[in-house]
Design an enzyme around this catalytic site. Structure first.
Site, mmCIF file in Angstrom:
data_model
loop_
_atom_site.group_PDB
_atom_site.id
_atom_site.type_symbol
_atom_site.label_atom_id
_atom_site.label_comp_id
_atom_site.label_asym_id
_atom_site.label_seq_id
_atom_site.Cartn_x
_atom_site.Cartn_y
_atom_site.Cartn_z
ATOM 1 C CD GLU A 145 -3.158 -1.270 0.261
ATOM 2 O OE1 GLU A 145 -3.179 -0.003 -0.767
ATOM 3 O OE2 GLU A 145 -2.929 -2.559 -0.371
ATOM 4 C CD GLU A 231 -3.771 -4.209 -6.607
ATOM 5 O OE1 GLU A 231 -2.996 -4.365 -5.918
ATOM 6 O OE2 GLU A 231 -4.367 -2.400 -6.675
#
Length: 304
Positions: A145, A231
């Site tokens: 993150e 991602e």
């Protein structure tokens, strides 16, 4: 191998974003042909609406995203010491200011980040993630993150979402004008042109119309392709920060093995989560999947 993956993902992202902008202009040109029989008018319309909408989206506060996902801010280390320390240490390694920390009271393990710049970053994790992961696994997720924030992924995804919305707006404008018969002048001009150039103008008009109808679907597919690529990049960047791919691999395996869907999740926020909150079990990514399959992410991590 790690740095090669990061470089390849960055190059791919640049191509996707450039393609996205070109696609928006193509939609504008098609609408210009349909509405005004002049593609330049459509280009200007697409550019103006696109710039305005992107500005509005980028200026929106990350607090809105947190509120939509029922995240509550952790204001002191005493409230969640392990989470606080992990976020602080990963931010320090990444060389960015410590993001704000939030917790979502949901038993499904997941996390997400917001903030259009490192200075405005925020990280949220679910209660399920804190309860299920060991510290080294939590470090992998938080590093992922933090990488989204450091790599400006939130800004990129915000622009992509804005461009999809712009294309939907432009398509809707064209359809409404056609439906309500607001193109009478354009049709008259087109009819005159067709007398001189046979059916060429009619064919161009039909092709442009089909393109405008399909544009929102194509744009959504491009948006999700960008999301899947980011991602992979965040996974690789997380390993760069932790120097421990096993932590992230173990976290992905635990999350994959958890069958609980998130109880309350905003549909518009699906793409920002660490793992799809809808718990897809597919082994191959579909055109409209916001995340690559967890098995593919694990395979790439194992090959680093």
């Amino acid at each position: 191998m790690l740095f090669e993956q990061i470089a390849a993902n960055k190059r791919k992202t640049i191509f996707i974003i450039l393609g996205f902008f070109i696609f928006v202009l193509m939609v504008g040109a098609a609408i210009g042909i349909i509405v005004w029989n002049n593609y330049l008018n459509g280009l200007v319309l697409a550019a103006v609406i696109g710039a305005f909408y992107i500005l509005i989206m980028v200026m929106s506060s990350s607090s809105v995203v947190m509120a939509m996902n029922h995240a509550k801010e952790v204001t002191s280390k005493e409230q969640a010491p392990v989470l606080w320390d992990t976020v602080e240490s990963m931010a320090m390694v990444a060389g960015i200011p410590m993001p704000k920390v939030y917790i979502v009271e949901d038993p499904s393990p997941n996390a997400f980040a917001t903030g259009i710049s490192p200075e405005k970053g925020a990280v949220a994790v679910t209660r399920g993630l804190l309860n299920k992961l060991e510290r080294y696994e939590l470090e992998g997720v938080i590093a992922h993150e933090i990488s989204h924030i450091r790599n400006y992924d939130i800004r990129l995804s915000t622009i992509a979402i804005a461009l999809v919305a712009v294309i939907a707006i432009l398509s809707d404008i064209a359809m409404r004008m056609i439906f309500w018969g607001s193109l009478t002048g354009g049709r008259n001009n087109r009819k005159s042109d067709n007398n001189n150039s046979g059916g060429a103008q009619a064919i161009i008009y039909i092709v442009a119309l089909i393109f405008v109808i399909l544009a929102p679907i194509i744009a959504t597919a491009i948006q999700f392709a960008l999301s899947r690529n980011r991602e992979y990049l965040a996974d690789a960047s997380a390993v760069e920060l932790t120097r421990n791919p096993d932590g992230l691999i173990q976290a992905l395996q635990k999350i994959s093995g958890d069958s609980k869907k998130m109880e309350e999740v905003s549909a518009s926020s699906e793409s920002i989560y660490f793992s799809s909150p809808l718990k897809s079990k597919k082994n191959k990514p579909g055109l409209f999947d916001s995340h690559p399959p967890i098995s593919s992410r694990i395979e790439r991590l194992e090959n680093m």
